[in-house]
Structures are given as C-alpha cells and as structure tokens.
Design an enzyme around this catalytic site. Sequence first.
Site, PDB file in Angstrom:
ATOM      1  N   ASP A 124       0.849  -0.967   0.287  1.00  0.00           N
ATOM      2  CA  ASP A 124      -0.084  -0.082   0.308  1.00  0.00           C
ATOM      3  C   ASP A 124       0.920   0.936   0.176  1.00  0.00           C
ATOM      4  OD1 ASP A 124      -2.520  -0.867  -0.008  1.00  0.00           O
ATOM      5  OD2 ASP A 124      -2.482  -1.526   2.338  1.00  0.00           O
ATOM      6  N   ASP A 182      -7.201  -3.204  -6.096  1.00  0.00           N
ATOM      7  CA  ASP A 182      -6.180  -2.348  -5.231  1.00  0.00           C
ATOM      8  C   ASP A 182      -5.044  -2.140  -5.493  1.00  0.00           C
ATOM      9  OD1 ASP A 182      -8.155  -3.351  -4.277  1.00  0.00           O
ATOM     10  OD2 ASP A 182      -8.300  -3.004  -2.110  1.00  0.00           O
TER      11      ASP A 182
END
Length: 405
Positions: A124, A182
């Site tokens: 992330d 994502d």
Amino acid sequence: MIRNRIIKNGLFAILLLCPFAIQAQQRSLKPKADLLKIVSQSLEQSAQQYHIMMKRLPAGRFPVTYYADKDKLVTSGSEPWVGGFYPGGLLYLYEQTGDTALYHEALRKLEVLKKEQFNKTTHDLGFMMYCSFGNANRIEPKPEYKDIIVNSAKSLATRFSEKVGCIRSWDSDAGRFMVIIDNMVNLELLFAATRFTGDSSYYKIAVAHANTTMKQHFRPDYSSYHLVIYNPKNGEVLKKQTVQGASDSSAWARGQAWGLYGYTVMYRETKDPKYLAQANHIAQFILNHPNLPKDKIPYWDFNAPGIPNVPRDASAGAVICSALMELAGYASPIESKRYMKAAETMLRSLSSPAYRASIGTNGGFILEHGVGNYPRNADIDVPLIYADYYYLEALSRYKQLKKKR
Ligand code: GLY
C-alpha cells in the site's frame, strides 16, 4: 548499450511531455458556474471540518473513521494503508483555501508517516506515501520529499516477482502469491520514482503489474475480481475470488473504482492507448450498470443482494468521480462529455446534505456513508478517510478546470 540509451531517452521524452499533454487536452473541458460555487463552498466547509478533526485527533495518530452512536473517533498509527490520506487531504485543502494551519497539520503528520518509506511488509506504499508526499512535493518540491518517494518505491519494488509479473499485495503462506485490484493505485509512486532518478526499473515494474492485472483480473464485461491468487513458482493462476465484495463473481464497487483510477493513471504516465481503452471499458461498465443509482453513488457492491435496500459507498463514488474527471481529459469528445457529466452528478451528490456532513458533526470527517469491509461487518455506513481524500481531490480537479481554460 546504445539501444538501452535510446529506450531511456525515449522514456524521458514521454515522461517530460506528459504534464503538458494532459494540460493541453484538459483545456477543452468547461466547468459549470453553479457547480464551481458549490465546489468552493464545499472546500471552505471541508476546511472547517478538518479544523474540528485536527483539534480532536491525538498527536501522532491518523483518522480512520468515526462511530457516531458512541461518539468514537477511530485512529491508527502510520502503518495501515490509510496513513497518507489525512495529510494528503489537508494538502489539497491548503492548496485550495490557503489555510496555513491545515498545512502545518499536514507537515506534522508527514513527519510521523515518513518512517513508512522503509516498510516492505505492505503493497500500500502508493496510497500511503504518494497521496501524502506526492502532494507535498507538488506543492513545495523538496529533495527530502523526493528521497522519501524514491525509498518508498524501492520498498514497494521488493515485492515484485518476475515470475508472476506482479507486485505481491498480501503476504500469506509461501505457496500463494496474492494480488488485489486495489494494487493498481500504488503504481503512480513507481512512475514518480523513475522521473526523480532516471532509473527505468520502477517504470517497468508498474507496466508489468498493469499488464498482468489487465490479463488476469478482468472479466469479459470489464468488471474485475477483487483477488487473484497466483502460484509464485510459475505465475499460474490458482484462484480468482473476493474478500471485500458480495461474492467471487460480483463487482465490488471500490474494486471497480480502483481499476478505473489505476488504468487512467497508467495512460497518463505511459500514453499507451491500451490503458486508455481499458480505462474506457471500466468506465462504461460502471456508467452503464443497471444498478448504478440516479445520483451515481454506487451501492457497496454492484451485485449486492438486497439492492436497493443496501448501503451506498461514498468512497467508491469519490474515487470514480475523481478518476472520471481525469479520464475525460484523455477520452474522445463524446466519451469525455459523458464522463464529465457523470462526474458532475457525483460531485453534486457528494456535496449535498445526503453525503456531506454538516459542520460540527461526523467526528470532523467530511463525507458520510462509506463502506469499509461489508463481509466482515466492519465500518458499514460510516465516514472513511479515503472517501474524504478522493472527494477533496475531485473538488480540486474541478476547480483546476477553470484555471486551465
Ligand atoms: N485497499 C483496501 C480497500 O479498498 O478497502
């Protein structure tokens, strides 16, 4: 050797030309006067909300969500995926309102966040370090910010597998290499690192990841699976499934939003028409979907059982809105018009009392009605810091259209 240099120089020419190409194309988009007024008012009121947030937030902590029934502000340290959104949102607000108190709050949080540049346990890093330091460096370029961005890209690159052609999303047992849709939004960080260093390896990793994802994550209708599990030894696909969606075959709303945003950025950064085509296909899937409500803020999953009596996800709406606004700058005139119209509807919806909280409520968050993880029964119909971030980005992008004309 010479061939490599030609490739490298060609790459630079594309990278250097990129921002101008974007500006030239976006010049043709015309903002609506009444919506510009709503946007300015929303930015002013969002700044007021973040003053409330700022006062309430403990030093060194980052906002995640708020539970109104318990008046509980949920916070985290810098390590979860959401760490970059609050400083990033503050930076957009500072840029648009000139409120220096918000800028200083952003700088305080960046100081806490910066240690994550060496975090190799997460994919992330794009969300965390580019939404934050990318914006900080855009507003006031500093060698320190560039170093942080490059170190973060280095950490992210350690998770890339040549065999799979992807960056690993979640760590698990050695036999499974997990990638979620994502992850497409983490790639922007890699392009910035190539720009800052001249080292094209980051660029190549981003391209490889996007190409593998394009091949494996998408269905014939251009909706996407949430999670693809690969065999790390040979890149073979073991399973396609969901974790945050309604079912393995459903279209989880935020997943579709991440795909749209990710391929729009891929086109911006490479100018490869196949990424523009992919972004267009994803946009068509979303906008043509019979379950997309009239206000264009999706239900938490396009195939959620019980529609229309299920929660909306304002975070998916905000990401789609911001992405469509950028994509409208690259698309054909007909598509561009359609994307801007849809983005404008979304911006009006999100800025209305149906989604935007009144000042002094919502724990200082800007938007209501996000869905974090429905299957886990976690954070349903609550404010979410990433919904705020992409809403602020969309507001800023709309305001920028006026300046670009
Ligand atoms: N990347 C996590 C989410 O979208 O919920």
